[in-house]
Design a protein around this motif. Structure first.
Motif, short mmCIF file in Angstrom:
data_model
loop_
_atom_site.label_atom_id
_atom_site.label_comp_id
_atom_site.label_asym_id
_atom_site.label_seq_id
_atom_site.Cartn_x
_atom_site.Cartn_y
_atom_site.Cartn_z
N UNK A 108 -15.29 8.36 5.06
CA UNK A 108 -16.65 8.42 4.51
C UNK A 108 -17.59 7.39 5.12
N UNK A 109 -17.07 6.57 6.02
CA UNK A 109 -17.83 5.49 6.63
C UNK A 109 -17.45 5.45 8.10
N UNK A 110 -18.42 5.51 9.00
CA UNK A 110 -18.05 5.61 10.40
C UNK A 110 -19.07 4.96 11.32
N UNK A 111 -18.57 4.46 12.44
CA UNK A 111 -19.42 3.97 13.51
C UNK A 111 -18.89 4.55 14.81
N UNK A 112 -19.76 5.22 15.51
CA UNK A 112 -19.34 5.97 16.71
C UNK A 112 -20.19 5.51 17.89
N UNK A 113 -19.56 5.34 19.05
CA UNK A 113 -20.29 5.00 20.27
C UNK A 113 -20.13 6.13 21.28
N UNK A 114 -21.23 6.51 21.90
CA UNK A 114 -21.25 7.58 22.90
C UNK A 114 -21.74 7.00 24.22
N UNK A 115 -21.30 7.60 25.31
CA UNK A 115 -21.72 7.13 26.64
C UNK A 115 -21.98 8.33 27.53
N UNK A 116 -23.02 8.23 28.35
CA UNK A 116 -23.32 9.31 29.30
C UNK A 116 -22.78 8.94 30.67
N UNK A 117 -22.87 9.90 31.58
CA UNK A 117 -22.36 9.68 32.94
C UNK A 117 -23.09 8.52 33.63
N UNK A 118 -24.37 8.37 33.37
CA UNK A 118 -25.12 7.31 34.04
C UNK A 118 -25.02 5.98 33.30
#
Lengths: 332, 332, 332, 332
Positions: D208-218
């Motif tokens: 119910x609690x989350x921290x997410x990191x995303x990254x692109x190709x550049x």
């Protein structure tokens, strides 16, 4: 009165030295800096004498040492200070070597000397008030912490080459703030980073843009957003989310003047950099240390806080290099 | 170095004295206060000697006098200072008698002495920046000024009985701010007031709640909102409306910490009163005066500014009493 | 279902007509406008028939009349409506002649018909919430009200020539807001004004910039700041000061997007003008009227509110012309 | 006029149905809901007929289908709609099975039908303005995105059991917002989560609690902060950091009324939940779809956007389960 000597008369030494010099319950007896120009300038400015290292460490007059010298001298000076029964106020980091930091912790613990590791943000009035409200239960149980921390522009590339890298040089402050706000040790670290600001930083083997996630044993989470660049000034914000609400502190601005015109509503920028932004924090930091030496019960960041932040920084670097979540307990 | 003597070691004298004492280009040589306790306390605190009035005015060492004594001594001290070739930094008001103020203006003008009348708000960094942006044309031609000025709570009733009344004691600051922002002299004054805070104030013949409108020859308008009470702290806001926009400065708050909870979004209150709110202004005021004495071209409120504000205050009182708009030129 | 007819298919008639047409408990049966183009356009848009005045007033089908026609027709239409047992929703002002307004009040009072005078700001959700918090005692006893009310740009000069002047055309809204917030009748009026925006307005015998002070019998005060020009958009703010605090409502902005760049922190402008700013108020106004006609106990501005605001406007004009505070009771 | 049929007359179907019904260029011809009560209520409310699925899909009158039915029917209805040459407006998610989503994408692409996947936040005026300012270069090159997205309280545990989990049900909106703001595909996902709000959610196998990191190709980065609980209302904020500055949109509040009292400065809370917060977005979403069907060139989230967001959600789940950064390309 508490009598201080200052090691290192550069930018941060000048600030701490001046705050000691103007404190009503402290004297700045003397200072040392291997760069004679620095020593000449600051001793004249603050009206204190110049002393050799031997004079400082052997003086019966000196109660406490301000260590603001080059990073690679910190550990030696800490050990020499406590060996001579002098209290220590040391700029971060203690050292870039974990083993050296651990040795220092042992050395200090073996004495009655007090040692403050200068994580200045803990003394920022807003961060401090926010943390107090957390401990008072204003937002219930703490669940998540969000830290935005961006410098206005990168330091010189020469600095970056010797700083230990973004995580150990810059993010280390945020790791300490996260621990301060979470009130619980970090167990897992996941770091993601890029070099988007200056390709010379990549060539120097470092990154300039990072997002790091931390997790505690009970499942609390923290996120840190870092950049070496913020065109609008020093971006220093914290949010703490709890079971009953959220506390935030926004930036401190250059003024309170806002212009409403045909082009929009134009307000002031954040204060430009750390000297302005944390001016009150630096004063409070010295004052807290002095009050501690006079016997008051006050709280400040210790050698162990310095150690924990470095452990997290090393875990962050490993996480970034290996693309996986790293346990702080893996770092040895 | 500029050498100062201080007359009056009360609350405001302590502030100005300390700001002089810590200024790198000034010395506080000595002070005088008829209340020996005050004199003892402050001379010890600031490390300066106690002097008699005769010693102060006859000393060759003293360059400038800080007049922070009781209001009814200001005019005499100003005249005695300039007669002895000493510069003057005088708390407002110069005097409650218009004729006495005019005489003083003449006395000062006959010498080469500089005289600053301490309208501290002109030195507030935000008010100053706002006014600079006005003169830079950020909002075109100035048309209207709105000033909110509320104290957290009324002064002691004994003070009110001798202060000259709300308009001459409290609103006088706002009259000066209005002139500062409008950049043009006030010609018409219309004052409206009530006693809503404390009926003892009415018994003392004064009001505690007021709204005043000012008008210049070219038709610019200003409104002032005053109260002796603001439960949320010292309310000090200014808006300037021009042909191309509006500039505003809002209150300075106790912190930047905001709590978001089920009961709402709860932010900090304004700083509680003038000592906190105008701390930077008091420092800048002394610094500006010192820079002027050292030959820099700087701007500060003069004897004439003190006179104009008092004229407006007297016009406001007459307007309130007679229920009509009063021309400042009617006041003699 | 409540059946309405609309008189006047111009800008404001289009708004009220559309709000009635889409209300689930009302029908817009028909409309009349002497300008055939207006009538054609709006009847097509809202899917209602065109009717003559006689058809409208004699129809058994029509329960209520929306009067959005030219100002000089309002009084006649009000009287004709209530004579035919139809409820009235009338745009302000009722009439520019005080006597005519008084006659209308008598005519309406002699019937069971309800009559709402369309002071739209009373239905603005923020003004309404602020006023409710006043009556709930959030800030204790009300002491002062500050109203900023500026249009983005002046109306056509032709409109100004017939509008009755700034006080009766524009400030009349603010007089009503002041009464709404103060909760007490105005007894004294003091108005100050200039022509700073457009000299053609002066040639037309009017002013474009004004500051007005109002006072009640118990000594409560209100200030109004007016301008026909605000380059940054429609400036509509209210503050109410009480014995225990202050309530304020700031402008509603075009967006919540803020840009932080090297040139500052740039936020959105206020909504441009009344159609956007008071869109929700217009909907609530119609809804409140319909709920009243269905028997709910709701509060809305009445014929007497229209009369009081006009009395204050006439007092303001006299005050401005004579340079003195005018009692509302002087206006006959 | 565009003729619509609605599948599903629940909460979100009622919103979209009403927005179509009141749109000047659209008709809501009929609706279908397997729950007869829902169908009866909404068809009466919106004045449209009830139709069977066969009638809807075979009708020559119907141009477009609104799919607001249960998630497990979406894919079938999309395929049946385009097979019958009808345009599709489909609530997210398309399906919880990646393969089924891919099949649908192929089915739609094989026709000339348009298909909008209802990521409503792309139509929020503030998010949209922020994204436009990004593409206009207001802050230079995009470097980092921070998204705070918290619901006021958890959904019923029964919903959680079938929703596909936090990442696929709730965070999926944030994944889409991140793609919208970054303007580049996500390649790496790192998710961290806990169950801190309700232990029944953990028992149901979810967080119910989350921290997410995303990254692109550049190397662009994005962080998402999620919680199923926000005692102060629906927390929906976005920041985009670029080489020349930062754009942010803060929450939309219940009012603009602020109370300044002895206990602080107390402002309004954010709007409580998505129906209020995204009311304008829902209207704009339908309007954009209708404009597209009428031939205008407009941009909206497509089947591929639905697919990409689901890929990221699946990667987030895997990342959380395995404690490592997952490449989106690993998800098959």
């Amino acid at each position: 009165m508490i009598n201080f000597a200052l090691l290192g008369a550069g930018r941060i030494g000048s600030i701490h030295g001046a705050n000691v010099a103007r404190h009503p319950e402290a004297n700045l007896v003397g200072l040392y800096d291997p760069f004679q120009d620095n020593a000449d300038r600051l001793s004249a400015e603050l009206g204190c004498k110049q002393m050799t290292l031997d004079e400082i460490f052997s003086s019966d007059e000196i109660d406490a040492i301000l260590i603001c010298s080059a990073t690679d001298t910190h550990a030696d000076f800490i050990e020499r200070a406590v060996a001579n029964n002098k209290h220590v106020f040391c700029e971060k980091p203690i050292d870039l070597s974990l083993q050296r930091v651990r040795d220092c912790c042992v050395s200090v613990a073996a004495t009655d000397c007090k040692a403050l590791v200068a994580f200045n943000r803990r003394f920022d009035p807003n961060f401090q008030l926010l943390q107090q409200q957390c401990t008072q239960g204003v937002i219930g149980d703490i669940e998540m912490v969000n830290i935005i921390s961006k410098d206005p522009s990168p330091p010189p590339i020469e600095y970056i080459k010797t700083s230990g890298g973004l995580f150990r040089d810059m993010t280390i402050h945020d790791f300490d703030v996260a621990r301060f706000m979470l009130g619980e040790e970090i167990v897992n670290v996941s770091a993601h980073a890029s070099c988007l600001v200056d390709s010379d930083i990549a060539k120097a083997g470092d990154v300039d843009t990072a997002m790091i996630t931390l997790k505690t044993a009970s499942g609390k989470l923290a996120q840190i957003t870092n950049s070496r660049r913020a065109s609008y000034g020093y971006d220093q914000r914290v949010e703490v989310h709890g079971s009953k609400g959220m506390l935030e502190t926004r930036n401190i601005n250059e003024s309170s003047v806002t212009a409403h015109t045909a082009t929009g509503v134009n307000g002031p920028k954040p204060l430009h950099f750390f000297l302005e932004r944390y001016e009150a924090a630096y004063q409070s930091e010295i004052d807290t240390f002095i009050r501690s030496l006079k016997g008051e019960t006050v709280s400040f960041p210790t050698m162990n806080d310095g150690l924990q932040a470095l452990l997290i920084a090393d875990a962050a670097l490993l996480s970034y290099q290996q693309g996986r979540t790293v346990k702080v307990s893996e770092i040895t």
